[in-house]
Design an enzyme around this catalytic site. Structure first.
Site, PDB file in Angstrom:
ATOM      1  CB  CYS A   1      41.865  43.416  50.077  1.00 49.43           C
ATOM      2  SG  CYS A   1      42.414  44.365  48.494  1.00 49.43           S
TER       3      CYS A   1
ATOM      4  CB  CYS B   1      40.325  42.937  46.817  1.00 52.99           C
ATOM      5  SG  CYS B   1      42.165  42.992  46.955  1.00 52.99           S
TER       6      CYS B   1
END
Length: 104
Positions: free
Chosen positions: A29, A32
């Site tokens: 991700c 993230c």
């Protein structure tokens, strides 16, 4: 930053003596990775009143499912064992703090 697992989640989050901001994240991700240093700053500045933790959603899908997390990153603020705020997606630090204002 505290790393959570299925084994320690209930003890470290649900029974915590102060609010816990949990980031649900995954290795793949990109947002993230963008939010990680922001969360470290928040922890450094507010660690006396707030615990910041992270849980790898791919490694602990049962916790992701328990809290209805549909995408990464998702930030859940827990107080007294309950989710009091959910923030989905990466945001700048000032927006995150504004979303959490008055909750810790």
């Amino acid at each position: 930053m505290l790393t959570l697992t299925t084994a320690n989640f209930d003890d470290r989050v649900l029974r915590a003596d102060k609010p816990v901001l949990v980031e649900f994240w995954a290795d793949w991700c990109p947002p993230c990775k963008m939010i990680a240093p922001i969360l470290e700053q928040i922890e450094a500045e507010h660690g006396d009143r707030l615990t910041v933790a992270k849980l790898n959603g791919d490694e602990h899908p049962e916790i992701v499912s328990r809290y209805g997390v549909l995408g990464f990153p998702t930030l859940n603020l827990f107080q007294d064992g309950k989710v009091v705020r959910q923030i989905v997606g990466a945001k700048p630090k000032r927006r995150l703090l504004a979303d959490l204002d008055g909750l810790f």
